[in-house]
Design a protein around this motif. Structure first.
Motif, PDB file in Angstrom:
ATOM      1  N   LYS A 149      69.954  32.047  61.089  1.00 31.80           N
ATOM      2  CA  LYS A 149      70.446  32.315  59.737  1.00 31.80           C
ATOM      3  C   LYS A 149      70.507  33.817  59.502  1.00 31.80           C
ATOM      4  O   LYS A 149      69.509  34.518  59.660  1.00 31.80           O
ATOM      5  N   PHE A 150      71.677  34.305  59.131  1.00 29.45           N
ATOM      6  CA  PHE A 150      71.887  35.717  58.825  1.00 29.45           C
ATOM      7  C   PHE A 150      72.126  35.859  57.325  1.00 29.45           C
ATOM      8  O   PHE A 150      73.004  35.181  56.771  1.00 29.45           O
ATOM      9  N   VAL A 151      71.360  36.738  56.682  1.00 26.65           N
ATOM     10  CA  VAL A 151      71.528  36.932  55.242  1.00 26.65           C
ATOM     11  C   VAL A 151      71.644  38.412  54.924  1.00 26.65           C
ATOM     12  O   VAL A 151      71.200  39.275  55.681  1.00 26.65           O
ATOM     13  N   ASP A 152      72.260  38.681  53.784  1.00 27.12           N
ATOM     14  CA  ASP A 152      72.460  40.060  53.325  1.00 27.12           C
ATOM     15  C   ASP A 152      72.017  40.170  51.879  1.00 27.12           C
ATOM     16  O   ASP A 152      72.333  39.310  51.053  1.00 27.12           O
ATOM     17  N   ILE A 153      71.282  41.239  51.591  1.00 31.50           N
ATOM     18  CA  ILE A 153      70.887  41.528  50.222  1.00 31.50           C
ATOM     19  C   ILE A 153      70.790  43.047  50.079  1.00 31.50           C
ATOM     20  O   ILE A 153      70.196  43.717  50.934  1.00 31.50           O
ATOM     21  N   PRO A 154      71.401  43.627  49.055  1.00 26.09           N
ATOM     22  CA  PRO A 154      71.283  45.073  48.855  1.00 26.09           C
ATOM     23  C   PRO A 154      69.809  45.475  48.735  1.00 26.09           C
ATOM     24  O   PRO A 154      69.019  44.808  48.055  1.00 26.09           O
ATOM     25  N   GLY A 155      69.448  46.553  49.433  1.00 24.75           N
ATOM     26  CA  GLY A 155      68.054  46.981  49.438  1.00 24.75           C
ATOM     27  C   GLY A 155      67.496  47.234  48.056  1.00 24.75           C
ATOM     28  O   GLY A 155      66.362  46.851  47.748  1.00 24.75           O
ATOM     29  N   SER A 156      68.305  47.844  47.161  1.00 25.08           N
ATOM     30  CA  SER A 156      67.829  48.174  45.815  1.00 25.08           C
ATOM     31  C   SER A 156      67.625  46.940  44.954  1.00 25.08           C
ATOM     32  O   SER A 156      66.833  46.955  44.005  1.00 25.08           O
ATOM     33  N   ARG A 157      68.334  45.851  45.276  1.00 29.35           N
ATOM     34  CA  ARG A 157      68.154  44.609  44.532  1.00 29.35           C
ATOM     35  C   ARG A 157      66.972  43.811  45.070  1.00 29.35           C
ATOM     36  O   ARG A 157      66.295  43.107  44.324  1.00 29.35           O
ATOM     37  N   ALA A 158      66.735  43.935  46.362  1.00 31.13           N
ATOM     38  CA  ALA A 158      65.607  43.215  46.957  1.00 31.13           C
ATOM     39  C   ALA A 158      64.280  43.841  46.539  1.00 31.13           C
ATOM     40  O   ALA A 158      63.327  43.133  46.210  1.00 31.13           O
ATOM     41  N   ILE A 159      64.246  45.168  46.565  1.00 32.38           N
ATOM     42  CA  ILE A 159      62.998  45.894  46.268  1.00 32.38           C
ATOM     43  C   ILE A 159      63.318  47.020  45.296  1.00 32.38           C
ATOM     44  O   ILE A 159      64.105  47.921  45.611  1.00 32.38           O
ATOM     45  N   GLU A 160      62.726  46.973  44.156  1.00 30.28           N
ATOM     46  CA  GLU A 160      62.978  48.008  43.147  1.00 30.28           C
ATOM     47  C   GLU A 160      62.572  49.380  43.692  1.00 30.28           C
ATOM     48  O   GLU A 160      61.472  49.564  44.194  1.00 30.28           O
ATOM     49  N   GLY A 161      63.493  50.316  43.620  1.00 30.05           N
ATOM     50  CA  GLY A 161      63.218  51.669  44.084  1.00 30.05           C
ATOM     51  C   GLY A 161      63.271  51.841  45.581  1.00 30.05           C
ATOM     52  O   GLY A 161      62.816  52.869  46.104  1.00 30.05           O
ATOM     53  N   TYR A 162      63.832  50.872  46.288  1.00 31.94           N
ATOM     54  CA  TYR A 162      63.904  50.989  47.743  1.00 31.94           C
ATOM     55  C   TYR A 162      64.801  52.173  48.116  1.00 31.94           C
ATOM     56  O   TYR A 162      65.945  52.257  47.663  1.00 31.94           O
ATOM     57  N   PRO A 163      64.312  53.114  48.926  1.00 34.10           N
ATOM     58  CA  PRO A 163      65.070  54.336  49.222  1.00 34.10           C
ATOM     59  C   PRO A 163      66.374  54.060  49.960  1.00 34.10           C
ATOM     60  O   PRO A 163      66.401  53.275  50.910  1.00 34.10           O
ATOM     61  N   ASP A 164      67.441  54.724  49.523  1.00 34.30           N
ATOM     62  CA  ASP A 164      68.725  54.573  50.207  1.00 34.30           C
ATOM     63  C   ASP A 164      68.636  55.010  51.664  1.00 34.30           C
ATOM     64  O   ASP A 164      69.330  54.461  52.528  1.00 34.30           O
ATOM     65  N   ARG A 165      67.770  55.999  51.939  1.00 37.04           N
ATOM     66  CA  ARG A 165      67.665  56.524  53.299  1.00 37.04           C
ATOM     67  C   ARG A 165      67.133  55.487  54.276  1.00 37.04           C
ATOM     68  O   ARG A 165      67.255  55.644  55.497  1.00 37.04           O
ATOM     69  N   ASN A 166      66.516  54.417  53.775  1.00 31.88           N
ATOM     70  CA  ASN A 166      65.982  53.368  54.644  1.00 31.88           C
ATOM     71  C   ASN A 166      67.015  52.291  54.970  1.00 31.88           C
ATOM     72  O   ASN A 166      66.714  51.340  55.700  1.00 31.88           O
ATOM     73  N   CYS A 167      68.211  52.434  54.410  1.00 27.37           N
ATOM     74  CA  CYS A 167      69.247  51.434  54.654  1.00 27.37           C
ATOM     75  C   CYS A 167      70.189  51.912  55.767  1.00 27.37           C
ATOM     76  O   CYS A 167      70.500  53.101  55.840  1.00 27.37           O
ATOM     77  N   PRO A 168      70.618  50.983  56.604  1.00 27.59           N
ATOM     78  CA  PRO A 168      70.271  49.560  56.572  1.00 27.59           C
ATOM     79  C   PRO A 168      68.889  49.299  57.156  1.00 27.59           C
ATOM     80  O   PRO A 168      68.445  50.021  58.045  1.00 27.59           O
ATOM     81  N   THR A 169      68.228  48.273  56.641  1.00 28.76           N
ATOM     82  CA  THR A 169      66.971  47.806  57.226  1.00 28.76           C
ATOM     83  C   THR A 169      67.193  46.395  57.737  1.00 28.76           C
ATOM     84  O   THR A 169      67.784  45.567  57.045  1.00 28.76           O
ATOM     85  N   LEU A 170      66.740  46.158  58.944  1.00 27.10           N
ATOM     86  CA  LEU A 170      66.867  44.838  59.563  1.00 27.10           C
ATOM     87  C   LEU A 170      65.489  44.202  59.665  1.00 27.10           C
ATOM     88  O   LEU A 170      64.561  44.776  60.232  1.00 27.10           O
ATOM     89  N   LEU A 171      65.343  43.021  59.072  1.00 26.24           N
ATOM     90  CA  LEU A 171      64.092  42.260  59.137  1.00 26.24           C
ATOM     91  C   LEU A 171      64.336  40.959  59.883  1.00 26.24           C
ATOM     92  O   LEU A 171      65.347  40.290  59.663  1.00 26.24           O
ATOM     93  N   VAL A 172      63.407  40.601  60.766  1.00 25.01           N
ATOM     94  CA  VAL A 172      63.489  39.341  61.492  1.00 25.01           C
ATOM     95  C   VAL A 172      62.328  38.458  61.053  1.00 25.01           C
ATOM     96  O   VAL A 172      61.167  38.802  61.263  1.00 25.01           O
ATOM     97  N   TYR A 173      62.661  37.333  60.416  1.00 22.73           N
ATOM     98  CA  TYR A 173      61.660  36.388  59.936  1.00 22.73           C
ATOM     99  C   TYR A 173      61.573  35.168  60.841  1.00 22.73           C
ATOM    100  O   TYR A 173      62.578  34.676  61.338  1.00 22.73           O
ATOM    101  N   LYS A 174      60.351  34.676  61.032  1.00 22.29           N
ATOM    102  CA  LYS A 174      60.114  33.377  61.671  1.00 22.29           C
ATOM    103  C   LYS A 174      58.766  32.863  61.214  1.00 22.29           C
ATOM    104  O   LYS A 174      57.783  33.615  61.195  1.00 22.29           O
TER     105      LYS A 174
END
Length: 252
Positions: A149-174
């Motif tokens: 499953k591949f999902v997309d969410i804007p960093g600023s919407r996922a985490i309040e105040g998430y720095p733009d410089r950290n985007c894109p961030t790739l997370l792998v969940y299991k």
């Protein structure tokens, strides 16, 4: 008057007593045990002889079989193989696209979903070039690896105040945990990240087997990959320590 009965005798009376559970069943004769062991060994040998055959090769063997028992065995094995391939194909077509998610949906669509499959999350930034690159790779990978499953969410919407410089961030969940995290593509391939680089991530985390025929490169050279992506694990940003990957950040 009590009658002595030899339970090992092969008599009609003993058969009646066995049918009523009065005396135990006769143990199998040594010759029967040997015959059964030989048959199991033959089936085991046949299974391993056929396991590396393609479907077309199995079909050819089925046509060439010179006795009915061998023909039936090969046909049964081929049916079993086709069932397994069909089931795998259904599983691989489960998703097949990139799903945009919102913050309220994150727990269900990402964390809970990872109990059943690998979930890759792109914390995106619309105007960021690397984010656009990863977004394109996500679309290609989602079509190719439908069981992930591949999902997309804007960093600023996922985490309040998430720095733009950290985007894109790739997370792998299991299994509800973040198994791997990459802040920007610098540790994957940078501005030149290719499909092969994203696939290497999938292989490394165990989402795709190294011998999977769908891989862009059928044979990975880990030595070359490690040389191209040589870095100290301490350099990788730890999102968990900064509470970026904490599910509490995604509550309503």
């Amino acid at each position: 008057m009590q009658v002595e009965v030899d339970p090992n005798e092969d008599t009609e009376w003993n058969d009646i007593l066995r049918a009523h559970g009065i005396i135990p069943e006769r143990p199998p004769s040594p010759s029967q045990v040997i015959d059964e062991a030989i048959e199991r060994a033959r089936e085991y040998q046949e299974l391993h002889r056929l396991s590396d055959k393609s479907d077309s090769e199995l079909s050819a063997l089925e046509e060439e079989a010179n006795n009915s028992s061998e023909d039936e065995f090969i046909a049964a094995y081929r049916r079993k193989r086709l069932q397994e391939l069909t089931q795998l194909q259904i599983q691989r077509q489960k998703f097949g696209m990139v799903f945009p998610v919102s913050k309220p949906e994150y727990q269900k669509e990402v964390t809970d979903a990872s109990k059943e499959c690998f979930v890759l999350v792109h914390l995106s930034l619309q105007q960021n070039l690397q984010s656009k690159l990863l977004g394109g790779l996500f679309m290609r990978a989602a079509e190719k690896y439908g069981e992930i499953k591949f999902v997309d969410i804007p960093g600023s919407r996922a985490i309040e105040g998430y720095p733009d410089r950290n985007c894109p961030t790739l997370l792998v969940y299991k299994d509800t945990d973040v198994k791997k995290q990459y802040v920007t593509l610098s540790l994957i391939g940078g501005d030149g990240t290719r499909m092969e680089d994203l696939e290497r991530v999938l292989v490394d985390v165990g989402a795709v087997k190294e011998n999977d025929s769908r891989l862009t490169e059928s044979k990975w050279s880990k030595k070359r990959y490690d040389a191209d992506h040589d870095y100290d694990s301490d350099d990788e940003a730890d999102l968990t320590k900064n509470n970026y990957a904490d599910d509490d950040d995604f509550d309503d």
